[in-house]
Scaffold this motif. Structure first.
Motif, mmCIF file in Angstrom:
data_model
loop_
_atom_site.group_PDB
_atom_site.id
_atom_site.type_symbol
_atom_site.label_atom_id
_atom_site.label_comp_id
_atom_site.label_asym_id
_atom_site.label_seq_id
_atom_site.Cartn_x
_atom_site.Cartn_y
_atom_site.Cartn_z
ATOM 1 N N ARG A 126 7.661 7.950 -1.688
ATOM 2 C CA ARG A 126 8.283 7.412 -2.905
ATOM 3 C C ARG A 126 9.811 7.543 -2.868
ATOM 4 O O ARG A 126 10.445 7.736 -3.900
ATOM 5 C CB ARG A 126 7.729 8.085 -4.172
ATOM 6 N N ASP A 127 10.375 7.424 -1.697
ATOM 7 C CA ASP A 127 11.825 7.381 -1.553
ATOM 8 C C ASP A 127 12.135 6.207 -0.636
ATOM 9 O O ASP A 127 11.854 6.247 0.558
ATOM 10 C CB ASP A 127 12.352 8.688 -0.958
ATOM 11 N N ASN A 134 0.804 -1.228 0.000
ATOM 12 C CA ASN A 134 0.000 0.000 0.000
ATOM 13 C C ASN A 134 0.835 1.275 0.000
ATOM 14 O O ASN A 134 0.284 2.373 0.043
ATOM 15 C CB ASN A 134 -0.987 0.019 1.165
ATOM 16 N N ALA A 135 2.164 1.159 -0.058
ATOM 17 C CA ALA A 135 3.022 2.334 -0.181
ATOM 18 C C ALA A 135 3.392 2.519 -1.648
ATOM 19 O O ALA A 135 3.892 1.578 -2.282
ATOM 20 C CB ALA A 135 4.278 2.181 0.669
ATOM 21 N N PRO A 136 3.157 3.693 -2.217
ATOM 22 C CA PRO A 136 3.564 3.921 -3.608
ATOM 23 C C PRO A 136 5.085 3.909 -3.716
ATOM 24 O O PRO A 136 5.792 4.148 -2.737
ATOM 25 C CB PRO A 136 2.996 5.313 -3.914
ATOM 26 N N THR A 137 5.584 3.614 -4.896
ATOM 27 C CA THR A 137 7.025 3.463 -5.054
ATOM 28 C C THR A 137 7.464 3.974 -6.420
ATOM 29 O O THR A 137 6.645 4.132 -7.330
ATOM 30 C CB THR A 137 7.421 1.979 -4.885
ATOM 31 N N VAL A 138 8.762 4.228 -6.533
ATOM 32 C CA VAL A 138 9.381 4.549 -7.820
ATOM 33 C C VAL A 138 10.517 3.572 -8.030
ATOM 34 O O VAL A 138 11.334 3.345 -7.132
ATOM 35 C CB VAL A 138 9.911 6.000 -7.857
ATOM 36 N N VAL A 142 6.913 -1.858 -0.067
ATOM 37 C CA VAL A 142 6.555 -1.626 1.333
ATOM 38 C C VAL A 142 5.052 -1.771 1.559
ATOM 39 O O VAL A 142 4.232 -1.268 0.784
ATOM 40 C CB VAL A 142 7.013 -0.217 1.774
ATOM 41 N N CYS A 143 4.715 -2.432 2.676
ATOM 42 C CA CYS A 143 3.328 -2.512 3.155
ATOM 43 C C CYS A 143 3.271 -1.957 4.568
ATOM 44 O O CYS A 143 4.021 -2.400 5.441
ATOM 45 C CB CYS A 143 2.835 -3.954 3.128
ATOM 46 N N ILE A 144 2.392 -0.993 4.811
ATOM 47 C CA ILE A 144 2.212 -0.384 6.127
ATOM 48 C C ILE A 144 1.014 -1.059 6.796
ATOM 49 O O ILE A 144 -0.058 -1.181 6.195
ATOM 50 C CB ILE A 144 1.967 1.137 5.998
ATOM 51 N N GLN A 145 1.195 -1.462 8.063
ATOM 52 C CA GLN A 145 0.152 -2.226 8.762
ATOM 53 C C GLN A 145 -0.452 -1.489 9.963
ATOM 54 O O GLN A 145 -1.102 -2.119 10.782
ATOM 55 C CB GLN A 145 0.706 -3.579 9.206
ATOM 56 N N ARG A 146 -0.248 -0.184 10.045
ATOM 57 C CA ARG A 146 -0.926 0.567 11.100
ATOM 58 C C ARG A 146 -2.428 0.629 10.800
ATOM 59 O O ARG A 146 -2.839 0.465 9.649
ATOM 60 C CB ARG A 146 -0.340 1.983 11.206
ATOM 61 N N MET A 152 10.239 5.047 -12.770
ATOM 62 C CA MET A 152 8.797 4.916 -13.028
ATOM 63 C C MET A 152 8.023 4.776 -11.726
ATOM 64 O O MET A 152 8.496 4.136 -10.784
ATOM 65 C CB MET A 152 8.530 3.708 -13.921
ATOM 66 N N ALA A 153 6.836 5.367 -11.691
ATOM 67 C CA ALA A 153 5.995 5.322 -10.496
ATOM 68 C C ALA A 153 5.083 4.099 -10.552
ATOM 69 O O ALA A 153 4.479 3.793 -11.592
ATOM 70 C CB ALA A 153 5.152 6.589 -10.394
ATOM 71 N N PHE A 154 4.984 3.405 -9.411
ATOM 72 C CA PHE A 154 4.121 2.230 -9.290
ATOM 73 C C PHE A 154 3.255 2.373 -8.042
ATOM 74 O O PHE A 154 3.752 2.732 -6.974
ATOM 75 C CB PHE A 154 4.948 0.947 -9.180
ATOM 76 N N ASP A 155 1.953 2.067 -8.178
ATOM 77 C CA ASP A 155 1.011 2.082 -7.063
ATOM 78 C C ASP A 155 0.274 0.740 -7.027
ATOM 79 O O ASP A 155 0.100 0.069 -8.047
ATOM 80 C CB ASP A 155 -0.016 3.204 -7.231
ATOM 81 N N ASN A 156 -0.175 0.379 -5.804
ATOM 82 C CA ASN A 156 -1.035 -0.798 -5.632
ATOM 83 C C ASN A 156 -0.430 -2.068 -6.238
ATOM 84 O O ASN A 156 -1.121 -2.842 -6.919
ATOM 85 C CB ASN A 156 -2.425 -0.536 -6.235
#
Length: 365
Positions: free
Chosen positions: A294-295, A232-236, A331-335, A240-244
């Protein structure tokens, strides 16, 4: 006016992170940083009675070189860099980024060529030097984080100058839990993932290799990964940008991968055989880092997160034998504000909704 926090950071990198000793040779690798950064690092190395070697980089120049990359050119460059790295006792890299998508129009084949040729240099640095890598705050990074430049700069120094040493007892306790674990089960929205850590040792990272820091990492037994993970964390990655991003596994291999850019995602995962296997599993807990920007050097340390990394394992450290030109920390955030989740080690619930439950780990919350 000179910012004294730069001097404090340089001293921390030289004295604590890499523990530079008299007479050692230290490579200072500065990417798109102001001269004050290199000057402060040189002075800190000299104060330790060691020998500084400096390389300065500009992302626009690097992009142009990569666009015109040839095997002969990068073989020569890699040999030159490898020979230099073999002379070094320590390595400190400070990496600024005025444009996180600077490399987005480098052809994929050229990017792959460059990564393949330079991988031995990275392996030499990781395996045979005392190394530390960190970002440098720029207006582009502040924009990514949704903050003013001044607020982000304050955040940067607060995170980087954290008292990592005080966290080491709890970090080492988490390492022991991971070392002893056979089966890991991770649950959450869109995630039901199992794998084994048996026989693989974990590494506690408390400001000695990455700044900012705050993680304990290992690697899964290569063929043991089963199930699905939704990040659930967006990334580059590679500009290139990647989401989901969502990955499905069978006998350790990624058999299905989707995202907002599924075609590009699978192109990365098809880079080589190892790119569809996992090279790292890590739990992040830097209490000062709450939101993705995204870093990856920041995002992989987010409080209440874990990352599960397609590609190269850390050779000779937490090494499951996987080899690849790719190493992509997703990355996955679990809060609770990100949907919650659980991490189980065998029959013990270690973390729920981003909070560690065992008493000896609670200082990491």
């Amino acid at each position: 006016m000179h910012d004294p926090r730069i001097d404090l950071l340089a001293k921390q990198l030289v004295r604590y992170s890499t523990q530079v000793q008299k007479g050692e040779k230290v490579l200072l690798d500065c990417y798109d940083t102001p001269p004050a950064v290199a000057l402060a690092l040189i002075r800190a190395v000299v104060a330790a009675k060691a020998i500084p070697v400096v390389k300065l980089h500009d992302a626009t120049v690097t992009r142009e070189l990569m666009k015109h990359a040839t095997p002969e050119g990068y073989e020569m460059l890699a040999k030159n860099n490898l020979d230099l790295m073999k002379e070094m006792d320590a390595y400190i890299a400070v990496r600024g980024s005025h444009n996180i998508t600077e490399m987005s129009d480098v052809p994929a084949a050229k990017m792959q060529l460059v990564m393949d040729k330079l991988r031995p240099v990275i392996n030499e640095r990781v395996n045979h030097t005392k190394w530390c890598v960190l970002r440098w705050p720029t207006a582009a990074m502040a924009q990514q984080a949704g903050m003013s430049s001044e607020a982000f700069e304050d955040f940067f120094f607060r995170v980087c100058l954290l008292d990592y040493k005080a966290l080491l007892p709890a970090m080492n306790a988490l390492k022991k839990y991971m070392d002893a674990a056979s089966k890991v089960h991770i649950k959450g929205p869109g995630t039901d993932l199992t794998f084994s850590l048996k026989g693989l040792k974990a590494i506690a990272c408390g400001g000695t290799h990455n700044i900012p820091d705050g993680e304990v990492f290992s690697a899964p037994v290569k063929n043991s990964v089963e199930g699905v993970v939704s990040y659930n964390a967006p990334t580059v990655y590679q500009g290139m940008a990647f989401d989901n991003v969502r990955l499905e596994f069978k006998e350790g291999k990624i058999v299905n991968a989707t995202s907002n850019n599924t075609k590009a995602l699978n192109k990365v995962l098809d880079s080589d055989e190892g790119a569809r296997y996992i090279g790292e599993f890590a739990i992040g807990f830097n209490r000062e880092i709450r939101e993705p920007m995204r870093d990856i050097l920041f995002d992989e340390k987010i409080a209440g997160s874990f990352h599960f990394t397609p590609g190269q394992a850390y050779e000779g450290v937490a090494d499951n034998g996987n080899r690849s030109s790719v190493h992509w920390d997703l990355v996955c955030i679990q809060r609770p504000d990100y949907g919650g989740g659980e991490i189980w080690f065998d029959d013990t619930l270690i973390r729920k909704n981003g909070k560690f439950l065992p008493k000896d780990l609670q200082k990491l919350n």
